[in-house]
Design a protein around this motif. Structure first.
Motif, PDB file in Angstrom:
ATOM      1  N   LEU A  54      73.381  28.764  49.709  1.00 30.80           N
ATOM      2  CA  LEU A  54      73.343  29.444  50.484  1.00 30.80           C
ATOM      3  C   LEU A  54      72.331  30.746  49.187  1.00 30.80           C
ATOM      4  O   LEU A  54      73.770  30.774  48.215  1.00 30.80           O
ATOM      5  N   HIS A  59      69.055  33.308  51.820  1.00 27.31           N
ATOM      6  CA  HIS A  59      69.693  32.387  53.179  1.00 27.31           C
ATOM      7  C   HIS A  59      70.230  33.285  53.521  1.00 27.31           C
ATOM      8  O   HIS A  59      70.814  32.843  55.062  1.00 27.31           O
ATOM      9  N   ASP A 269      68.048  28.496  61.643  1.00 25.81           N
ATOM     10  CA  ASP A 269      69.214  29.278  61.898  1.00 25.81           C
ATOM     11  C   ASP A 269      70.180  29.243  62.942  1.00 25.81           C
ATOM     12  O   ASP A 269      71.201  29.116  63.285  1.00 25.81           O
ATOM     13  N   HIS A 327      60.720  26.535  51.704  1.00 27.75           N
ATOM     14  CA  HIS A 327      60.970  26.895  50.483  1.00 27.75           C
ATOM     15  C   HIS A 327      59.810  26.927  49.601  1.00 27.75           C
ATOM     16  O   HIS A 327      59.443  27.504  48.845  1.00 27.75           O
TER      17      HIS A 327
END
Ligand code: ADP
Ligand code: MG
Length: 328
Positions: A54, A59, A269, A327
């Protein structure tokens, strides 16, 4: 905020904040405090390992409460173990901190250990360095030998299911980032923020799925991306009926269906489980879901044609605006 704390070096931090759980599991022979941990894997069990990083601003928003960061850093990892059907056992924590902030560290640990204690997870080591705020948590779980859930077992005719509701965390993130497109009631927003900051990993349910599911994955990058991994690994396709998808439209009547679908399909998420079950075992799934008090929804079916077909209630095809967070 202290920028430097001369009274607290790296080893004080480890002892004061990260070492406070003490020895709580008989299978930890050596925990925090030596060069490495020594752990005992029980006879007849396989070791299951997952790690997630994270990074502040990537994040989680930079102003996320530290207790939520600590909780979430472990929760997202326990979610990976849940998707494998593993029982959580141990964790390591590699942490990079810009400076020593006692209040921040105390709150972070409160969140982290609340969840660790709930699942009898012992923190058995880690690494503490100075740098931009980020943390990697590695978790270790146990499985009866040869009995893990995988992404690769979906078969044509299997039904596709998800736990919970999808898109709530994504809605909270949009709201925090000021991209909110409609007024959302305070209680709904609070529930969405809770989902973003303190996701509940589906650990008990994942264990029970071992008896039943042909494949499983946790939904971290959005349903399209994550179900896509099951389809690729299994060499099959799926037909998803968007009319069945459990979305925020259940809570926010004003929400356009397309917006609710987008949040559910590509928001990410969620940390819910997506899994497949043979059609003739659906009744057994209902029993397990009831016992675990988890809401489970059938959203579609596995097909031979290796594509993901998203079907609107009127029969037309839906094209999501994004395909999940990447990413690179
Ligand atoms: P080494 O230099 O031998 O790698 P360290 O000085 O980095 O050891 O760490 C000392 C002990 O503290 C080790 O047992 C390590 O696992 C533990 N540790 C360090 N940082 C953390 C952390 N953030 N959380 C938990 N344990 C930690
Ligand atoms: Mg050493």
């Amino acid at each position: 905020v202290t920028t430097q704390d001369p009274e607290l070096d790296e080893f004080d931090i480890i002892g004061r904040y990260f070492g406070r759980q003490g020895l709580r599991r008989a299978d930890v022979i050596v925990g925090i405090g030596d060069d490495a941990a020594i752990l005992r894997v029980p006879e007849g069990q396989d070791l299951v390992v997952a790690i997630d990083t994270l990074i502040s601003g990537v994040h989680f928003p930079e102003d996320t409460p530290p207790a939520c960061i600590g909780y979430k850093a472990l929760a997202v990892n326990l979610s990976d173990l849940a998707a494998m059907g593993a029982v959580p056992a141990w964790a390591t924590l590699a942490m990079s901190l810009p400076h020593v902030d006692r209040a921040w560290l105390a709150a972070f640990c409160r969140g982290f250990f609340a969840l660790a204690d709930e699942y009898d997870v012992q923190l058995i080591g880690g690494d503490t360095t100075r740098g931009p705020l980020s943390m990697s948590v590695q978790v270790h779980g146990l499985l009866p030998r040869g009995h893990g859930l995988r992404r690769s077992g979906a078969r044509v005719g299997d039904r596709v299911f998800v736990t919970g509701r999808l898109g709530e965390a994504a809605m909270a993130l949009q709201w925090l980032q000021g991209r909110r497109q409609l007024a959302v009631a305070d209680d709904v927003l609070r529930a969405c923020l809770e989902r973003l900051n303190r996701p509940r990993p589906r650990v008990e349910f994942g264990l029970r799925l071992r008896e039943l599911a042909t494949s499983a994955i946790d939904v971290s990058d959005g349903l399209v991306a994550d179900l896509g991994h099951i389809l690729t690994a299994s060499g099959v396709g799926a037909k998803i009926d968007l009319g069945l998808l459990p979305t925020l439209a259940e809570l926010i009547p004003e929400l356009a269906p397309e917006h609710a679908w987008d949040l559910a399909l590509s928001g990410g998420d969620d940390y819910e489980l997506c899994f497949t079950v043979a059609a003739d075992r659906e009744h057994a799934l209902v029993d397990i879901a009831t016992e675990c008090k988890v809401c489970v929804t059938r959203i579609g079916e596995i097909v031979a044609d290796t594509a993901l077909r998203l079907q609107c209630p009127d029969g037309s095809r839906f094209e999501p605006t994004a395909t999940g967070y990447r990413h690179f």
